[in-house]
Design an enzyme around this catalytic site. Sequence first.
Site, PDB file in Angstrom:
ATOM      1  N   HIS A  34       0.763  -1.325   0.144  1.00  0.00           N
ATOM      2  CA  HIS A  34       0.091  -0.076  -0.109  1.00  0.00           C
ATOM      3  C   HIS A  34       0.787   1.372   0.071  1.00  0.00           C
ATOM      4  CE1 HIS A  34      -3.549  -2.323   0.340  1.00  0.00           C
ATOM      5  NE2 HIS A  34      -3.126  -3.118   1.428  1.00  0.00           N
ATOM      6  N   LYS A  64      -6.037  -9.598  -7.850  1.00  0.00           N
ATOM      7  CA  LYS A  64      -6.705  -9.078  -6.765  1.00  0.00           C
ATOM      8  C   LYS A  64      -7.810  -7.952  -6.917  1.00  0.00           C
ATOM      9  CE  LYS A  64      -5.433  -6.570  -2.581  1.00  0.00           C
ATOM     10  NZ  LYS A  64      -4.320  -6.064  -1.785  1.00  0.00           N
ATOM     11  N   ASN A  67      -6.749  -2.665  -5.142  1.00  0.00           N
ATOM     12  CA  ASN A  67      -5.873  -2.353  -4.218  1.00  0.00           C
ATOM     13  C   ASN A  67      -5.581  -0.764  -4.160  1.00  0.00           C
ATOM     14  OD1 ASN A  67      -3.732  -3.680  -2.294  1.00  0.00           O
ATOM     15  ND2 ASN A  67      -2.394  -2.006  -3.646  1.00  0.00           N
ATOM     16  N   THR A  68      -5.301  -0.132  -3.043  1.00  0.00           N
ATOM     17  CA  THR A  68      -4.969   1.401  -2.812  1.00  0.00           C
ATOM     18  C   THR A  68      -3.789   1.713  -2.764  1.00  0.00           C
ATOM     19  OG1 THR A  68      -7.461   1.761  -2.396  1.00  0.00           O
ATOM     20  CG2 THR A  68      -5.595   3.473  -2.110  1.00  0.00           C
ATOM     21  N   HIS A 135      -3.000  -3.126   7.914  1.00  0.00           N
ATOM     22  CA  HIS A 135      -4.040  -3.439   7.083  1.00  0.00           C
ATOM     23  C   HIS A 135      -4.605  -2.083   6.459  1.00  0.00           C
ATOM     24  CE1 HIS A 135      -7.853  -5.206   5.473  1.00  0.00           C
ATOM     25  NE2 HIS A 135      -8.371  -4.486   6.247  1.00  0.00           N
TER      26      HIS A 135
END
Length: 140
Positions: A34, A64, A67-68, A135
Amino acid sequence: MTVSRLLLQLLVLLGVLLVHYGEAATYQTFENSHIDHPKTGANNPNAYCNLMMQRRRLNRGRCKPSNTFINAPSNSIIAVCRGAGTRYRRNLYDSRASFPVTHCRSTGRFPNCNYRGQTMNKRVRLACVHRKPVHFERLL
């Protein structure tokens, strides 16, 4: 339904949950998944997402779904867990400041994982353990 069958289903569900929450159980895994600062150069947000998802190996055996990437210095992201964020609940913290982010959404099917990227400035919600993010929960 027999007790043994119910127990087996419960164990399978527990295993799925452990895999899901174990994906980013450490700061190092969170950082790989991330954080990208300084932001890696690419022609456009779509090319950036395709490059980063491949470079960071985030498509192991599947595409996936999303996602960022937070395109800010790691110390400013860690700070969310150390007083620069507001506790949402349990170990989840909302940043007070907005960050430059690139959000990537899958448009392909494995093994041809293609992504559509969108850049924006948003606040983030992170799960923190030992005062470090482990997370990425969501954009705010």
